[in-house]
Design a protein around this motif. Structure first.
Motif, short mmCIF file in Angstrom:
data_model
loop_
_atom_site.label_atom_id
_atom_site.label_comp_id
_atom_site.label_asym_id
_atom_site.label_seq_id
_atom_site.Cartn_x
_atom_site.Cartn_y
_atom_site.Cartn_z
N ARG A 203 5.85 3.63 4.12
CA ARG A 203 7.12 4.25 3.73
C ARG A 203 8.23 4.06 4.76
NH1 ARG A 203 5.48 10.11 0.99
NH2 ARG A 203 4.37 9.26 -0.84
N ASP A 204 7.85 3.80 6.02
CA ASP A 204 8.88 3.59 7.03
C ASP A 204 9.63 2.27 6.84
OD1 ASP A 204 7.22 1.56 8.10
OD2 ASP A 204 6.40 2.87 9.65
N GLY A 205 9.14 1.45 5.90
CA GLY A 205 9.80 0.19 5.58
C GLY A 205 9.46 -0.95 6.53
N TRP A 206 8.64 -0.68 7.53
CA TRP A 206 8.29 -1.69 8.54
C TRP A 206 6.79 -1.93 8.66
CZ3 TRP A 206 11.57 -4.99 10.56
CH2 TRP A 206 12.93 -4.65 10.62
N THR A 207 6.05 -0.87 8.92
CA THR A 207 4.64 -1.02 9.24
C THR A 207 3.87 -1.64 8.08
OG1 THR A 207 4.82 0.97 10.62
CG2 THR A 207 2.60 0.16 10.10
N VAL A 208 3.13 -2.71 8.37
CA VAL A 208 2.32 -3.40 7.37
C VAL A 208 0.85 -3.15 7.68
CG1 VAL A 208 1.71 -5.63 6.37
CG2 VAL A 208 4.08 -5.18 7.07
N ARG A 209 0.13 -2.62 6.72
CA ARG A 209 -1.30 -2.34 6.87
C ARG A 209 -2.13 -3.20 5.93
NH1 ARG A 209 -2.65 2.70 9.35
NH2 ARG A 209 -0.83 4.06 9.71
N THR A 210 -3.41 -3.34 6.25
CA THR A 210 -4.32 -3.98 5.31
C THR A 210 -4.47 -3.06 4.10
OG1 THR A 210 -6.24 -2.96 6.40
CG2 THR A 210 -5.59 -5.16 7.14
N ALA A 211 -4.53 -3.66 2.92
CA ALA A 211 -4.62 -2.86 1.69
C ALA A 211 -5.95 -2.12 1.60
CB ALA A 211 -4.41 -3.74 0.48
N ASP A 212 -7.00 -2.71 2.17
CA ASP A 212 -8.33 -2.10 2.06
C ASP A 212 -8.72 -1.27 3.28
OD1 ASP A 212 -8.83 -4.04 3.94
OD2 ASP A 212 -10.22 -5.21 2.71
N GLY A 213 -7.80 -1.13 4.23
CA GLY A 213 -8.09 -0.31 5.40
C GLY A 213 -8.92 -0.98 6.47
N SER A 214 -9.19 -2.27 6.31
CA SER A 214 -9.97 -2.99 7.32
C SER A 214 -9.11 -3.31 8.54
CB SER A 214 -10.54 -4.28 6.73
OG SER A 214 -9.49 -5.15 6.34
N LEU A 215 -9.75 -3.68 9.63
CA LEU A 215 -9.03 -4.02 10.85
C LEU A 215 -8.24 -5.31 10.69
CD1 LEU A 215 -11.80 -3.33 13.54
CD2 LEU A 215 -9.86 -1.84 12.93
N ALA A 216 -7.20 -5.46 11.53
CA ALA A 216 -6.38 -6.67 11.53
C ALA A 216 -6.09 -7.08 12.97
CB ALA A 216 -5.08 -6.45 10.76
#
Length: 241
Positions: A203-216
């Motif tokens: 929602r902050d418009g910046w932070t990108v996470r893995t969709a499945d919650g796995s490590l990156a």
């Protein structure tokens, strides 16, 4: 470009050395900014498109663009730091992922495979090859090791602007895209997920996470195409933070 790259690489090293339990990502960001400015340069990311930090600091399942905050790093975290410095009209851009204390064997393998995939791509960062030859080499190495490459974000040209043409994906068939020529400067940056390649923006418009919650994990250098071996521009050299 070499001067900008040297400052950027030293800032990345400084940030990596600060990754340990009990440190906040904001403390790392503050140190990065102070160091870059002490060299007469400006943090490339600060204010870029409205980004509030001098470094992107992404933890665990955060792939890229993590906003520095009062988040306290914990034993076992993995921390990706992406930094840029601007001086003399040119940018440097590089990233790395670091272990916070003791991490799992699989997390360590993810970091190692991500970095090595960059070097696999570098074998094709040479005069006469095409951009997608780099892309294919990165993807093949990552997938052969059981991980996945992010598709939504890619590497890029870098120079007078932080992001320039051409785009440098981390996936694709070889033999496509612009032909590499001496004098081109590009940022090659594998972004690798432990699980599925899909990502989501917070929602902050910046932070990108893995969709499945796995490590990156993330690894990047700015490089110069020459008539011979490519030159890594984001090397510390004699400069130490």
């Amino acid at each position: 470009m070499r001067r900008a790259g040297q400052i950027t690489a030293a800032a990345r090293e400084l940030a990596g050395n600060m990754v340990r339990p009990g440190v906040t990502t904001l403390e790392i960001d503050t140190a990065v900014r102070k160091f870059i400015e002490s060299q007469g340069a400006k943090p490339s990311f600060l204010g870029y498109g409205g980004f509030p930090g001098s470094a992107c600091i992404s933890v665990n399942d955060e792939v890229i663009h993590g906003i520095p905050s009062k988040l306290v790093l914990q034993e076992g975290d993995i921390v990706s730091v992406d930094v840029g410095a601007y001086i003399g009209g040119f940018h440097g851009d590089c990233a790395g992922t670091y272990a916070c204390g003791k991490i799992s064997d699989e997390a360590a393998r993810l970091i190692a495979v991500t970095e090595q995939s960059f070097w696999e791509g570098m074998k094709y960062a040479r005069f006469g090859y095409r951009v997608s030859d780099i892309s294919h080499a990165v993807q093949k190495y990552v997938e052969d090791n059981g991980f996945s490459v992010v598709r939504d974000y890619v590497g890029h040209g870098v120079g007078a602007n932080l992001h320039e043409s051409p785009e440098v994906p981390n996936y694709g068939k070889p033999g496509h895209g612009p032909r590499l020529a001496p004098g081109m400067t590009i940022a090659v940056e594998p972004m690798v997920n432990q699980g599925d390649w899909r990502v989501k923006v917070m929602r902050d418009g910046w932070t990108v996470r893995t969709a499945d919650g796995s490590l990156a994990a993330h690894y990047e250098n700015s490089i110069l195409i020459t008539k011979g071996d490519p030159e890594i521009l984001t090397r510390v050299g004699d400069l130490r933070p």
